[in-house]
Design a protein around this motif. Structure first.
Motif, mmCIF file in Angstrom:
data_model
loop_
_atom_site.group_PDB
_atom_site.id
_atom_site.type_symbol
_atom_site.label_atom_id
_atom_site.label_comp_id
_atom_site.label_asym_id
_atom_site.label_seq_id
_atom_site.Cartn_x
_atom_site.Cartn_y
_atom_site.Cartn_z
ATOM 1 N N ASP A 52 0.828 -1.201 0.000
ATOM 2 C CA ASP A 52 0.000 0.000 0.000
ATOM 3 C C ASP A 52 0.868 1.258 0.000
ATOM 4 O OD1 ASP A 52 -2.171 -1.689 0.158
ATOM 5 O OD2 ASP A 52 -2.423 -1.456 2.321
ATOM 6 N N LEU A 53 1.960 1.228 0.767
ATOM 7 C CA LEU A 53 2.823 2.401 0.878
ATOM 8 C C LEU A 53 3.407 2.782 -0.475
ATOM 9 C CD1 LEU A 53 4.311 4.522 2.563
ATOM 10 C CD2 LEU A 53 6.095 2.812 2.996
ATOM 11 N N GLY A 54 3.814 1.800 -1.265
ATOM 12 C CA GLY A 54 4.393 2.099 -2.570
ATOM 13 C C GLY A 54 3.451 2.894 -3.456
ATOM 14 N N SER A 55 2.182 2.479 -3.509
ATOM 15 C CA SER A 55 1.217 3.173 -4.369
ATOM 16 C C SER A 55 0.902 4.563 -3.833
ATOM 17 C CB SER A 55 -0.059 2.346 -4.498
ATOM 18 O OG SER A 55 -0.647 2.121 -3.227
ATOM 19 N N VAL A 56 0.841 4.708 -2.495
ATOM 20 C CA VAL A 56 0.584 6.020 -1.893
ATOM 21 C C VAL A 56 1.715 6.991 -2.228
ATOM 22 C CG1 VAL A 56 0.450 7.271 0.298
ATOM 23 C CG2 VAL A 56 -0.886 5.187 -0.027
ATOM 24 N N MET A 57 2.944 6.510 -2.153
ATOM 25 C CA MET A 57 4.082 7.393 -2.401
ATOM 26 C C MET A 57 4.162 7.854 -3.850
ATOM 27 S SD MET A 57 7.126 6.010 0.059
ATOM 28 C CE MET A 57 7.988 7.579 -0.040
ATOM 29 N N VAL A 58 3.751 7.005 -4.777
ATOM 30 C CA VAL A 58 3.726 7.423 -6.184
ATOM 31 C C VAL A 58 2.676 8.514 -6.383
ATOM 32 C CG1 VAL A 58 3.242 6.673 -8.551
ATOM 33 C CG2 VAL A 58 4.667 5.255 -7.062
ATOM 34 N N GLN A 59 1.561 8.448 -5.654
ATOM 35 C CA GLN A 59 0.564 9.523 -5.724
ATOM 36 C C GLN A 59 1.162 10.842 -5.226
ATOM 37 O OE1 GLN A 59 -3.039 8.337 -3.657
ATOM 38 N NE2 GLN A 59 -2.973 6.289 -4.560
ATOM 39 N N TRP A 60 1.957 10.781 -4.150
ATOM 40 C CA TRP A 60 2.629 11.981 -3.652
ATOM 41 C C TRP A 60 3.607 12.518 -4.687
ATOM 42 C CZ3 TRP A 60 4.219 9.483 1.638
ATOM 43 C CH2 TRP A 60 3.098 9.431 2.470
ATOM 44 N N LEU A 61 4.284 11.609 -5.365
ATOM 45 C CA LEU A 61 5.230 11.998 -6.414
ATOM 46 C C LEU A 61 4.506 12.808 -7.488
ATOM 47 C CD1 LEU A 61 7.834 9.578 -8.004
ATOM 48 C CD2 LEU A 61 6.330 10.905 -9.461
ATOM 49 N N GLU A 62 3.321 12.355 -7.855
ATOM 50 C CA GLU A 62 2.537 13.063 -8.867
ATOM 51 C C GLU A 62 2.117 14.441 -8.362
ATOM 52 O OE1 GLU A 62 -0.635 10.326 -9.534
ATOM 53 O OE2 GLU A 62 0.439 9.223 -11.086
ATOM 54 N N LEU A 63 1.731 14.530 -7.084
ATOM 55 C CA LEU A 63 1.340 15.816 -6.516
ATOM 56 C C LEU A 63 2.517 16.780 -6.500
ATOM 57 C CD1 LEU A 63 -0.759 17.601 -5.089
ATOM 58 C CD2 LEU A 63 -0.059 16.554 -2.918
ATOM 59 N N ALA A 64 3.694 16.297 -6.132
ATOM 60 C CA ALA A 64 4.890 17.144 -6.109
ATOM 61 C C ALA A 64 5.181 17.715 -7.489
ATOM 62 C CB ALA A 64 6.084 16.345 -5.595
ATOM 63 N N ALA A 65 4.932 16.917 -8.520
ATOM 64 C CA ALA A 65 5.213 17.362 -9.887
ATOM 65 C C ALA A 65 4.351 18.556 -10.279
ATOM 66 C CB ALA A 65 4.985 16.209 -10.865
ATOM 67 N N THR A 66 3.133 18.650 -9.719
ATOM 68 C CA THR A 66 2.267 19.788 -10.042
ATOM 69 C C THR A 66 2.815 21.100 -9.484
ATOM 70 O OG1 THR A 66 0.864 19.517 -8.078
ATOM 71 C CG2 THR A 66 0.260 18.253 -10.045
ATOM 72 N N TYR A 67 3.742 21.002 -8.543
ATOM 73 C CA TYR A 67 4.390 22.193 -7.972
ATOM 74 C C TYR A 67 5.795 22.390 -8.542
ATOM 75 C CZ TYR A 67 0.609 22.406 -4.586
ATOM 76 O OH TYR A 67 -0.628 22.508 -3.992
ATOM 77 N N GLY A 68 6.100 21.651 -9.591
ATOM 78 C CA GLY A 68 7.395 21.802 -10.248
ATOM 79 C C GLY A 68 8.536 21.096 -9.553
ATOM 80 N N ILE A 69 8.233 20.202 -8.621
ATOM 81 C CA ILE A 69 9.274 19.456 -7.917
ATOM 82 C C ILE A 69 9.465 18.110 -8.596
ATOM 83 C CG2 ILE A 69 9.969 18.413 -5.732
ATOM 84 C CD1 ILE A 69 8.244 20.478 -4.312
ATOM 85 N N GLU A 70 10.655 17.900 -9.136
ATOM 86 C CA GLU A 70 10.956 16.652 -9.811
ATOM 87 C C GLU A 70 11.521 15.657 -8.803
ATOM 88 O OE1 GLU A 70 13.746 14.843 -13.423
ATOM 89 O OE2 GLU A 70 13.807 16.978 -12.914
ATOM 90 N N VAL A 71 10.691 14.725 -8.383
ATOM 91 C CA VAL A 71 11.108 13.727 -7.394
ATOM 92 C C VAL A 71 11.880 12.620 -8.098
ATOM 93 C CG1 VAL A 71 10.317 12.021 -5.728
ATOM 94 C CG2 VAL A 71 9.179 14.237 -5.866
ATOM 95 N N LYS A 72 13.133 12.497 -7.745
ATOM 96 C CA LYS A 72 13.991 11.484 -8.358
ATOM 97 C C LYS A 72 14.140 10.230 -7.504
ATOM 98 C CE LYS A 72 16.741 15.134 -10.540
ATOM 99 N NZ LYS A 72 18.089 15.761 -10.624
ATOM 100 N N GLU A 73 13.831 10.348 -6.200
ATOM 101 C CA GLU A 73 14.021 9.230 -5.280
ATOM 102 C C GLU A 73 12.786 9.026 -4.412
ATOM 103 O OE1 GLU A 73 17.490 9.810 -2.899
ATOM 104 O OE2 GLU A 73 18.853 10.017 -4.606
ATOM 105 N N LEU A 74 12.439 7.770 -4.183
ATOM 106 C CA LEU A 74 11.414 7.395 -3.217
ATOM 107 C C LEU A 74 12.053 6.454 -2.205
ATOM 108 C CD1 LEU A 74 8.088 6.639 -5.171
ATOM 109 C CD2 LEU A 74 8.701 8.688 -3.871
#
Length: 470
Positions: free
Chosen positions: A253-275
């Motif tokens: 469950d945590l893996g899928s939740v974190m990818v959703q956060w990654l997508e949210l960060a991208a809307t603010y121009g933050i390029e997440v390279k690491e999880l």
């Protein structure tokens, strides 16, 4: 809980052994065994670990004594490292959560296996650096980092895992002034996923009522703030759901939740390279414990992140994890010397050893369960049930409430299993007792990795004002 060996009259401590042929050791998951992988009974009917006779080690190095099996530790490192290489199609990096046991030798071993190190203080950070860990593989955690610790991390060039608003503002203010030469600082953001799992209340860190991390409802504000800070290079997101976990579903469950956060960060121009999906895989302390293997855990988290990225049509981030207990916990035992006994007819028999809560505070802190054996008589029938007590002036100083052992005598060597995680690191000088020594065993060789404290060591930091000098 009573230590329950097989229900036969001839049960002995041998049933605690891994029973793995030497040629099969590399493929077995150390966290699933009560004793280190190399544990065996030798011709003297003594417990042997890493080719070293445990009673002989006590004669040479004294007791209490932490005994670390290098083969088991390296095997666990390799299984995490190679497991991600097999199951995750992107880049990965395993970090050792060194709060479990941080010293020069342990950090050096995990670094030699290609692992990075997760540290939570300036002391752990300095130890890892002195052990040769690359700063590019060092990550500083903590929910209340001091400015000094932030400076140390920035100066070393390691990644800072930002935990809360106070720390975020403290770091950006410092980087904007006297710390400007370190900008942009490489940071990750720790987030609280709100995922519950069955573990001890004190070691659940993923649920919302936790001192760690930004809450999910804060994410838009946090991402907006970070996106405007030129002094920060936000490379990733971090989450951790707890410790000593046997369930795999929460990690999926945590893996899928974190990818959703990654997508949210991208809307603010933050390029997440690491999880960083944390750690938390449990180990076997008692026969009833049934933890998943390292391989099974790795596959679940790797597949979850890869699947979530595929569904959202995003490129794969670098996937990090930070196991601690499941790397070091099962690789170590603690050897004690038996002393006094007290029999209370019809109630219990207390068997006292020369250590206790100062070298293993987990039973009194977490009500943790362990198994014990008499290392110098491995084939003796387990015919008695005793309470293994420590030597400290504390009624709660009990290591095991009901241990199945052979009749014990003063001078016997009692070994407690699975003491690699949080025993040395949480050890204290309660009652002004010096902390134990630790040895690393491998292929019949034993090397001291932590010296035994002396009474002089206990006095070294004391200060006596002149007016009190006798």
């Amino acid at each position: 809980m009573v230590s329950t060996p097989p229900a036969v009259a001839t049960a002995t401590a041998r049933h605690y052994l891994p029973e793995v042929a030497p040629t099969e050791l590399a493929g077995r998951s150390p966290n699933q065994f009560l004793l280190p992988l190399t544990a065996r009974v030798n011709d003297q009917d003594s417990l042997e670990i890493g080719g070293c006779d445990v009673p002989d080690l006590v004669k040479k190095f004294g007791s209490p004594l932490y005994i670390v099996d290098e083969h088991s530790l390296r095997t666990a490192c390799q299984q995490y490292r190679d497991g991600f290489a097999r199951h995750y199609p992107g880049e990965s990096q395993v970090l050792y959560a060194s709060k479990a046991w941080n010293c020069l030798a342990i950090c050096a071993i995990v670094a030699s296996e290609g692992l990075g190190v997760d540290v939570v203080s300036g002391g752990e950070l300095l130890t890892a650096l002195k052990a040769g860990v690359s700063s590019t593989k060092l990550y500083l955690h903590g929910n209340n980092k001091s400015l000094e610790e932030l400076r140390l991390a920035a100066d070393a060039g390691c990644t800072i895992v930002v935990d809360n608003w106070h720390e975020l503002r403290l770091l950006t203010q410092w980087l904007g002034n006297e710390g400007a030469q370190y900008a942009p600082a490489r940071v990750m953001l720790r987030l609280t996923p709100g995922i519950e799992c069955h573990t001890h209340e004190y070691i659940r860190t993923g649920h919302l009522d936790s001192k760690f991390g930004f809450d999910p409802d804060q994410l838009p504000e946090v991402f907006a703030f970070v996106s405007q800070q030129s002094s920060l290079n936000c490379v990733g997101l971090h989450a951790h759901i707890g410790s000593q976990i046997f369930e795999l579903q929460p990690h999926e469950d945590l893996g899928s939740v974190m990818v959703q956060w990654l997508e949210l960060a991208a809307t603010y121009g933050i390029e997440v390279k690491e999880l960083n999906i944390g750690g938390g895989l449990g180990i076997r302390y008692t026969e009833s414990d049934d933890p998943p293997s390292i391989e099974a855990w790795v596959k679940v988290v790797a597949d979850a992140v890869a699947k979530a990225c595929q569904q959202s049509q995003r490129s794969l981030p670098k996937l990090l994890c930070e196991p601690g207990r499941s790397l070091i916990g099962s690789t170590c035992v603690t050897a004690y010397t038996v002393g006094s006994q007290k029999e209370i007819p019809g109630i219990r028999t207390y068997l006292s050893v020369d250590g206790g809560m100062s070298d293993n505070p987990r039973p009194i802190t977490y009500q943790s369960l362990y198994r014990a054996l008499i290392a110098n008589r491995m084939s003796a029938p387990l015919s008695e049930t005793v309470t293994v007590a420590g030597k400290h002036c504390e009624s709660g100083d009990i290591l095991i409430k009901a241990a199945s052992l052979p009749p014990a005598e003063a001078g016997d060597i009692l070994v407690v299993n699975a003491t690699g995680a949080y025993n040395y690191s949480m050890a204290s000088n309660y009652n002004r007792v010096p902390r134990p020594a630790a040895v690393l065993v491998c292929d019949g060789e034993a090397n001291l990795i932590v010296q035994r404290e002396t009474y002089e060591d206990l006095l070294r930091q004391d200060c006596l004002p002149d007016r009190l000098v006798p």
